[in-house]
Design a protein around this motif. Structure first.
Motif, PDB file in Angstrom:
ATOM      1  N   HIS A   6       0.852  -1.192   0.000  1.00 32.55           N
ATOM      2  CA  HIS A   6       0.000   0.000   0.000  1.00 32.55           C
ATOM      3  C   HIS A   6       0.894   1.250   0.000  1.00 32.55           C
ATOM      4  CE1 HIS A   6      -3.357  -2.592   0.494  1.00 32.55           C
ATOM      5  NE2 HIS A   6      -3.149  -2.890   1.777  1.00 32.55           N
ATOM      6  N   LYS A   7       1.245   1.722  -1.188  1.00 30.48           N
ATOM      7  CA  LYS A   7       2.182   2.839  -1.325  1.00 30.48           C
ATOM      8  C   LYS A   7       1.638   4.111  -0.683  1.00 30.48           C
ATOM      9  CE  LYS A   7       4.435   5.809  -4.738  1.00 30.48           C
ATOM     10  NZ  LYS A   7       4.624   6.119  -6.178  1.00 30.48           N
ATOM     11  N   GLU A   8       0.383   4.463  -0.974  1.00 31.13           N
ATOM     12  CA  GLU A   8      -0.193   5.701  -0.445  1.00 31.13           C
ATOM     13  C   GLU A   8      -0.202   5.694   1.082  1.00 31.13           C
ATOM     14  OE1 GLU A   8      -4.287   8.386  -0.769  1.00 31.13           O
ATOM     15  OE2 GLU A   8      -4.089   6.522  -1.920  1.00 31.13           O
ATOM     16  N   MET A   9      -0.536   4.551   1.635  1.00 36.50           N
ATOM     17  CA  MET A   9      -0.549   4.418   3.093  1.00 36.50           C
ATOM     18  C   MET A   9       0.850   4.612   3.670  1.00 36.50           C
ATOM     19  SD  MET A   9      -2.311   3.661   5.882  1.00 36.50           S
ATOM     20  CE  MET A   9      -3.787   2.753   5.403  1.00 36.50           C
ATOM     21  N   ALA A  10       1.837   3.937   3.082  1.00 32.18           N
ATOM     22  CA  ALA A  10       3.211   4.019   3.581  1.00 32.18           C
ATOM     23  C   ALA A  10       3.739   5.455   3.503  1.00 32.18           C
ATOM     24  CB  ALA A  10       4.113   3.087   2.776  1.00 32.18           C
ATOM     25  N   LEU A  53       7.944   3.213  -4.730  1.00 33.99           N
ATOM     26  CA  LEU A  53       7.882   3.504  -3.285  1.00 33.99           C
ATOM     27  C   LEU A  53       9.259   3.778  -2.712  1.00 33.99           C
ATOM     28  CD1 LEU A  53       6.404   3.600  -0.563  1.00 33.99           C
ATOM     29  CD2 LEU A  53       6.602   1.114  -0.445  1.00 33.99           C
ATOM     30  N   LEU A  54      10.250   3.004  -3.133  1.00 35.09           N
ATOM     31  CA  LEU A  54      11.594   3.145  -2.569  1.00 35.09           C
ATOM     32  C   LEU A  54      12.198   4.507  -2.901  1.00 35.09           C
ATOM     33  CD1 LEU A  54      13.959   1.915  -1.059  1.00 35.09           C
ATOM     34  CD2 LEU A  54      14.738   0.903  -3.199  1.00 35.09           C
ATOM     35  N   ASP A  55      11.907   5.027  -4.079  1.00 34.92           N
ATOM     36  CA  ASP A  55      12.435   6.339  -4.451  1.00 34.92           C
ATOM     37  C   ASP A  55      11.973   7.412  -3.463  1.00 34.92           C
ATOM     38  OD1 ASP A  55      13.487   5.974  -7.563  1.00 34.92           O
ATOM     39  OD2 ASP A  55      11.823   4.652  -7.042  1.00 34.92           O
ATOM     40  N   ARG A  56      10.698   7.356  -3.101  1.00 36.13           N
ATOM     41  CA  ARG A  56      10.168   8.323  -2.132  1.00 36.13           C
ATOM     42  C   ARG A  56      10.732   8.055  -0.741  1.00 36.13           C
ATOM     43  NH1 ARG A  56       9.015  12.395  -1.930  1.00 36.13           N
ATOM     44  NH2 ARG A  56       7.060  12.510  -0.785  1.00 36.13           N
TER      45      ARG A  56
END
Length: 517
Positions: free
Chosen positions: A83-87, A121-124
């Motif tokens: 869940h990218k937005e959640m993370a 996700l990892l980039d952010r």
């Protein structure tokens, strides 16, 4: 946990959450008192209910730090479920959540290194909390170890790209796990040639040994991983490579000891002390620069008026306007210490700004380099004669090269050092030899040795220096293009030679491995 609260968290029903709070004001407090528990935030993170999770974070921020019985925080759960937005919502509220250690000492970054890089996700992650790449598990493994072990090349590329911008790059890349294996060892075991190349380009030590005394090359040979063997053998044979490694190790060892005289414990300076020191160094730079522009007694303003000066002797040469009125000895006694103070202060400033953000720090380093060049040019203009300028430059070059060696051990910016070095070494070499071809060749060699691993930055410095000096020569009435042509030519020639040698040895290693492997 109350079943109604569990259902509300699973469905993301904020209205039901407040209905439960109205019936029992301590419903969240009781959960918080349990040390290891699945909180409503864990459940919301598992289901991807972002709005509900943010409401719980607002009411109980401590839930974000709690571990459930499986040893996971809500951020761990969000990453595990993809869940990218959640993370990202968790990280934007508190970036330090990325460094919370759960089961086996694994942080959310370690989880990302296992599951991959869904939707960038990892980039952010690396943008919001770049420091989390330094965290290790209880087995002393970094995210690099985990990415290699799980064959996550997409993750690995992002991690390496983030590391190259940090001063602790070498430290993280060469971190050893509980078995003494670096990420290079793990990549050799799993036969990951692309990862090996990325690690070697990121200053991985291929001579590092694990607990049984094996290097990454030894490990690759034990597993008969031909591709890894080819990469690890590199451009030199084993004998040459070992000699080169020992020589570099000895040089760095001696230089590091010398650097301790100035830079000892500089990394441990607090933020407030660092700011205070930068103010002091800034004052020293400004004071020495101002002393150059306003020497004792002032400067000659123009030709002497013979009518007003009864004792004027027309046989004595008239000083050029703008030069110091000091006699040569007094000039040297004043300006040699001034130059030394400026150069040492310049390098100390470079050392103190090392923790600053990469882009901002690079801009400051280049600006400081240009200030140093302007300072040197000011002394050239104000010197009573060329002899005094020669003496000052020889003195400054000695101090400069000593500070360069000390800064190499401390890993101060090569780009700013090379810009100032171009200016000082040019003048010193011109004093030694008036031959422009010789000067350009030596400078090209020095730059290629100093910036051997930064081809594009070195090319910018080389071309910029050549253009600047060419324009200066044109304005001054000169027309010779031999120096810039030779400088650029030597820089490209030495780098081309290095490239060809590497390719040649790589081809030879490939042939040998395929023949006898």
């Amino acid at each position: 946990m109350d079943q109604s609260l569990r259902t509300a968290a699973r469905t993301g029903d904020i209205g039901e959450l407040y209905s439960l709070i109205q019936r029992d004001g301590n419903v969240l407090r009781r959960i918080d008192e349990v040390e290891f528990v699945d909180t409503p935030l864990h459940i919301a993170a598992d289901e991807g209910c972002v709005a509900f999770a943010m409401e719980i974070m607002n009411l109980k921020p401590s839930f974000a730090w709690k571990l459930n019985p499986q040893g996971l925080t809500p951020l761990h759960v969000a990453v595990k479920k993809g869940h990218k937005e959640m993370a990202l919502s968790f990280l934007e509220i508190d970036k330090d959540l990325a460094r919370v250690r759960g089961k086996n000492g694994e942080t959310p970054l370690h989880f990302v290194s296992k599951v991959g890089n869904p939707d960038g996700l990892l980039d952010r992650f690396m943008e919001i909390c770049p420091e989390c790449i330094r965290d290790v598990t209880i087995k002393n493994r970094t995210a690099l170890h985990i990415a290699v072990e799980n064959n996550r090349l997409d993750v690995f590329r992002v991690l390496i790209r983030a590391l190259t911008k940090k001063d602790y790059c070498r430290e993280v890349v060469n971190r050893k796990d509980e078995d003494g294996n670096t990420a290079l060892h793990i990549a050799a075991i799993h036969n990951q040639p692309e990862m090996l190349k990325l690690l070697l380009n990121c200053k991985a030590d291929k001579h590092a040994t694990n607990l049984v005394g094996s290097t990454a090359l030894d490990v690759a040979q034990q597993h008969n991983n031909i591709e890894s063997i080819i990469v690890l053998r590199g451009c030199f044979g084993p004998g040459v490579s070992n000699f080169k490694h020992k020589l570099e190790k000895q040089i760095i060892n001696y230089v590091s000891k010398a650097s301790l005289l100035v830079f000892h414990d500089l990394d441990d300076v607090s933020g407030d002390d660092r700011n205070a020191l930068l103010v002091i160094l800034g004052l020293l730079l400004a004071t020495t620069y101002q002393a150059t522009l306003s020497p004792p007694g002032g400067v000659w303003q123009g030709e002497i008026n013979s009518k007003s000066e009864g004792s004027y002797d027309s046989t004595v040469p008239v000083p050029a306007p703008g030069t110091s009125v000091l006699d040569p000895l007094s000039f040297l006694l004043f300006y040699v210490p001034t130059f030394i103070v400026f150069i040492v202060t310049f390098f100390l400033t470079l050392a103190l700004i090392k923790p600053y953000p990469h882009g901002f720090r690079t801009a400051l380093e280049v600006l400081l380099a240009f200030v140093a060049i302007s300072f040197d040019q000011s002394i050239f203009i104000i010197a009573p004669s060329y002899v005094e300028y020669i003496v000052i430059n020889i003195s400054s070059s000695i101090v400069f090269f000593l500070m360069v060696f000390m800064c190499i051990a401390y890993r101060v910016s090569k780009i700013s050092v090379s810009i100032v070095g171009c200016r000082i070494s040019l003048l010193v070499l011109l004093i030694i030899s008036k031959n422009e071809i010789f000067v350009g060749a030596i400078q090209g060699l020095l730059l290629s040795l100093f910036l051997y691993d930064e081809f594009w930055k070195g090319s910018i410095v080389t071309i910029g220096c050549s253009m600047f000096l060419t324009i200066t020569a044109r304005v001054g009435g000169g027309s010779s293009l031999r120096y810039p042509i030779v400088l650029v030519g030597c820089w490209l020639f030495f780098n081309l030679c290095r490239f060809c040698i590497r390719r040649c040895f790589k081809w030879c290693n490939t042939v040998i491995c395929r023949t006898f492997g």
